[in-house]
Design a protein around this motif. Structure first.
Motif, PDB file in Angstrom:
ATOM      1  N   GLY A 153       0.812  -1.208   0.000  1.00 38.62           N
ATOM      2  CA  GLY A 153       0.000   0.000   0.000  1.00 38.62           C
ATOM      3  C   GLY A 153       0.846   1.260   0.000  1.00 38.62           C
ATOM      4  N   LYS A 154       0.202   2.388   0.216  1.00 38.66           N
ATOM      5  CA  LYS A 154       0.894   3.676   0.243  1.00 38.66           C
ATOM      6  C   LYS A 154       1.566   3.896   1.596  1.00 38.66           C
ATOM      7  CE  LYS A 154      -1.276   4.552  -3.674  1.00 38.66           C
ATOM      8  NZ  LYS A 154      -0.593   4.414  -4.971  1.00 38.66           N
ATOM      9  N   ILE A 155       2.652   4.658   1.582  1.00 41.72           N
ATOM     10  CA  ILE A 155       3.244   5.101   2.845  1.00 41.72           C
ATOM     11  C   ILE A 155       2.339   6.201   3.386  1.00 41.72           C
ATOM     12  CG2 ILE A 155       5.207   6.211   3.955  1.00 41.72           C
ATOM     13  CD1 ILE A 155       7.013   4.951   1.892  1.00 41.72           C
ATOM     14  N   PRO A 156       1.739   6.018   4.545  1.00 42.49           N
ATOM     15  CA  PRO A 156       0.739   6.983   5.024  1.00 42.49           C
ATOM     16  C   PRO A 156       1.308   8.367   5.307  1.00 42.49           C
ATOM     17  CG  PRO A 156       1.208   5.311   6.688  1.00 42.49           C
ATOM     18  CD  PRO A 156       1.901   4.877   5.445  1.00 42.49           C
ATOM     19  N   GLN A 157       0.512   9.365   4.962  1.00 39.73           N
ATOM     20  CA  GLN A 157       0.922  10.755   5.142  1.00 39.73           C
ATOM     21  C   GLN A 157       1.069  11.124   6.611  1.00 39.73           C
ATOM     22  OE1 GLN A 157       1.658  12.725   2.513  1.00 39.73           O
ATOM     23  NE2 GLN A 157       2.282  14.414   3.861  1.00 39.73           N
ATOM     24  N   PHE A 158       0.322  10.433   7.502  1.00 37.35           N
ATOM     25  CA  PHE A 158       0.365  10.823   8.911  1.00 37.35           C
ATOM     26  C   PHE A 158       1.745  10.659   9.537  1.00 37.35           C
ATOM     27  CE2 PHE A 158      -0.979   6.274   9.343  1.00 37.35           C
ATOM     28  CZ  PHE A 158       0.036   5.823  10.163  1.00 37.35           C
ATOM     29  N   LEU A 159       2.620   9.884   8.905  1.00 41.82           N
ATOM     30  CA  LEU A 159       3.976   9.721   9.450  1.00 41.82           C
ATOM     31  C   LEU A 159       4.724  11.048   9.478  1.00 41.82           C
ATOM     32  CD1 LEU A 159       5.035   6.341   7.775  1.00 41.82           C
ATOM     33  CD2 LEU A 159       4.453   6.717  10.179  1.00 41.82           C
ATOM     34  N   THR A 160       4.349  11.970   8.581  1.00 38.82           N
ATOM     35  CA  THR A 160       5.010  13.294   8.565  1.00 38.82           C
ATOM     36  C   THR A 160       4.599  14.133   9.764  1.00 38.82           C
ATOM     37  OG1 THR A 160       3.243  14.303   7.243  1.00 38.82           O
ATOM     38  CG2 THR A 160       5.028  13.242   6.044  1.00 38.82           C
ATOM     39  N   SER A 161       3.499  13.755  10.425  1.00 38.44           N
ATOM     40  CA  SER A 161       2.989  14.547  11.547  1.00 38.44           C
ATOM     41  C   SER A 161       3.512  14.067  12.892  1.00 38.44           C
ATOM     42  CB  SER A 161       1.453  14.501  11.557  1.00 38.44           C
ATOM     43  OG  SER A 161       0.934  14.961  10.324  1.00 38.44           O
ATOM     44  N   LEU A 162       4.209  12.933  12.908  1.00 34.57           N
ATOM     45  CA  LEU A 162       4.754  12.422  14.169  1.00 34.57           C
ATOM     46  C   LEU A 162       6.031  13.193  14.491  1.00 34.57           C
ATOM     47  CD1 LEU A 162       4.169   8.581  13.693  1.00 34.57           C
ATOM     48  CD2 LEU A 162       2.761  10.225  14.932  1.00 34.57           C
ATOM     49  N   SER A 163       5.883  14.272  15.225  1.00 34.04           N
ATOM     50  CA  SER A 163       6.988  15.214  15.441  1.00 34.04           C
ATOM     51  C   SER A 163       8.126  14.625  16.266  1.00 34.04           C
ATOM     52  CB  SER A 163       6.461  16.480  16.125  1.00 34.04           C
ATOM     53  OG  SER A 163       5.815  16.145  17.342  1.00 34.04           O
TER      54      SER A 163
END
Length: 585
Positions: A153-163
């Motif tokens: 699947g896709k690499i989820p965008q929410f990983l960019t929000s895990l500061s």
């Protein structure tokens, strides 16, 4: 009770210790299964069973241990799905490590309950499916490793929000689509996504195709499908005729060179003329190394934008032809970021009509580890110095490679020649194990394989690195590689070669270091790796001494006393993690 030689099963009666807070049997030789009674230990804060031989399923009853902060079951033989109950233990704050097992199924959506966990590692399993969106609720997550699985699947965008995320490893899965932008993905050194062939990026990134290029490629493939339906029947008839002609020719050629058949179906070959052109007619200026079975040149191939290393076998040397075959056989069956990758091969005849064999690899601009540890007296330029951080990373790279060869290949593979000159360093100083000319597959369930060839009985490694048991029998085992790795690690920490003149008359690098360990270890370590570190005493205590301890345990005389490479890599990884928090250079 970590790091002992405790054997047998975990007793069912352990569930009676209901006031127990910490339970750790890490890095022993325990077997059997984890029984349901483990769930009776409701006051447990820490459960560590990593580095054993435990099999079976993870009991769902662990979910009753609702005060757990650390759960480490890594480096075992656990199988089946991960129980969702584990991800309901909201108290898990420090670590959840289930890596290096045989776990299957998907990642449970309940992972979102781990809202205060710092580290999750489920790498090197057989997990499939997508990354659940609920993982985005783990807002304080610092370390996430889900590499070496079958996730898609896709690499989820929410990983960019895990500061808080500092290290993200998604490598060697089946992810596709565009790599997210922002957050941790802006730090290339903190993210690993290699081994996902269908990923693309919207901005130029080394090693990853642009999404526009990938889309164009797929569009062309679709438009060509209709043409192929029409042309295919015609081409099939032509191919059938040509294949009959080729078969007759090929059979005649095989009689002259029977080994070609074994490898042509796996590797695209290049011609002798291609090798001549790429090395500028074997120019001495392109010569970068030599060994027992041949020489290595630097060169350039038409279809390869980067430079390559070309290993040419001297077939006049006894064992060279078999070394070529062994290396082809080994490298076509393995795939790991810390193993050298074969690009192509050449099995032909030279300009005189004599047999000619060569292997082509990716060129490593930083040479081999031997050159860095023991540089010759160069007339130009300064001596390169390896920092302690680099030595830890290189040691971990080699440990990961050997753990993969021994424990994760379909048929375990013994390298048989681990030494500093067989560790190549790329542009980023990542280590790659090379030279599989002596490698042997284990074809039975036993971890020892009796070499059937007496002609190669002496070729079991290099002087200084050969385990003592190889001098007494023809049996080779994974523990032989462990011994060689131990010597290599001691060599890296001390800066002394195992063939140093001081180690004569029965003395060895292991004995030299053991006599100084631990009180006088400062007298034997390489002083150059700590010369710029203002916190040298703490670094010595928390990093250097533990690394030396691993080197000594790996190079013990008795194979039974040496640890497994899975345990070794886990311990070096722990040291690396600690070193990074101490800002070790």
């Amino acid at each position: 009770m970590d790091y002992n030689l405790i054997t047998g099963n975990i007793p069912r009666t352990i569930g009676n210790l209901q006031s127990l807070v910490h339970l750790s049997f890490a890095h022993n030789k325990l077997s059997g299964q984890i029984l349901d009674t483990i769930g009776n230990l409701v006051k447990l804060n820490s459960l560590k069973l990593d580095g054993n031989n435990i099999s079976g399923r993870i009991p769902a009853s662990i979910g009753r241990c609702t005060q757990l902060q650390i759960l480490n079951l890594a480096h075992n033989s656990l199988e089946g799905n991960i129980p969702s109950e584990i991800f309901k233990i909201s108290s898990l704050s420090e670590e959840l490590d289930l890596s290096h097992n045989y776990l299957s199924g998907g990642v449970p959506v309940e992972v979102g309950n781990l809202i205060i966990v710092n580290k999750i590692s489920i790498s090197n399993n057989r997990l499939s499916g997508n990354i659940p969106s609920t993982l985005g609720q783990c807002v304080v997550l610092e370390y996430l490793d889900i590499s070496q699985n079958n996730l898609s699947g896709k690499i989820p965008q929410f990983l960019t929000s895990l500061s808080s995320l500092q290290n993200l490893n998604l490598s060697f899965n089946n992810f596709d689509g565009e790599v997210p932008r922002g957050g941790i993905f802006y730090n290339a050194s903190a993210v690993s996504i290699e081994g996902n062939d269908d990923l693309c990026t919207s901005i130029p990134t080394e090693g990853i195709p642009l999404c526009s290029t990938l889309a164009d490629r797929k569009g062309k493939q679709n438009s060509s499908a209709l043409v192929l339906r029409i042309v295919t029947p015609i081409v099939a008839v032509v191919i059938l005729i040509l294949s009959c002609i080729a078969t007759i020719y090929w059979r005649k050629r095989m009689q002259a060179n029977p080994h070609l058949q074994e490898f042509d179906e796996h590797l695209k070959k290049i011609s002798y003329e291609d090798i001549v052109r790429s090395t500028n007619r074997f120019s001495p200026e392109n010569l970068i190394g030599s060994g027992s079975f041949g020489v290595v040149y630097k060169g350039s191939l038409k279809l390869q934008k980067d430079q390559v290393a070309i290993k040419i076998f001297n077939l006049n040397n006894c064992g060279a032809n078999r070394s070529f075959i062994a290396e082809c056989e080994a490298l076509r069956n393995v795939r790991h970021r810390n193993l050298v990758k074969i690009i192509t091969s050449c099995s032909s005849v030279d300009s005189t009509g004599a047999d000619f064999k060569a292997l082509v690899f990716r060129y490593m601009p930083n040479g081999n580890l031997e050159m860095w540890l023991h540089p010759e007296d160069l007339e130009h330029g300064e001596r390169h110095i390896l920092t302690l951080s680099q030595r830890i990373n290189i040691g971990l790279d080699v440990a990961f490679a050997l753990d993969y060869l021994h424990n994760q290949c379909a048929s375990p593979l013994i390298h048989c020649d681990i030494k500093s000159s067989n560790i190549l360093l790329d542009l980023d100083m990542v280590a790659h194990v090379t030279d599989f000319g002596l490698a042997r597959f284990l074809l039975s369930a036993s971890n020892a394989y009796k070499d059937s060839s007496r002609s190669l009985a002496c070729l079991k490694g290099s002087i200084g690195y050969i385990p003592p048991e190889y001098g007494m029998s023809e049996e080779i085992s994974t523990k032989g590689d462990v011994y060689s790795f131990g010597v290599l690690l001691l060599q890296m920490i001390t800066g002394r070669s195992p063939t140093d003149e001081k180690f004569s008359d029965g003395a060895s690098l292991h004995e030299f270091v053991r006599r100084a360990f631990p009180d006088n270890i400062c007298e034997v370590v390489d002083p150059t790796m700590l010369q710029d570190d203002s916190n040298a005493p703490e670094v010595m205590k928390n990093c250097v001494i533990p690394m030396v301890k691993i080197g000594l345990s790996c190079s013990m005389t008795s194979p039974k006393e040496r640890p497994d490479m899975g345990q070794v890599s886990a311990e070096i990884f722990r040291i690396k993690h600690l070193a990074s928090h101490m800002d070790v250079r």
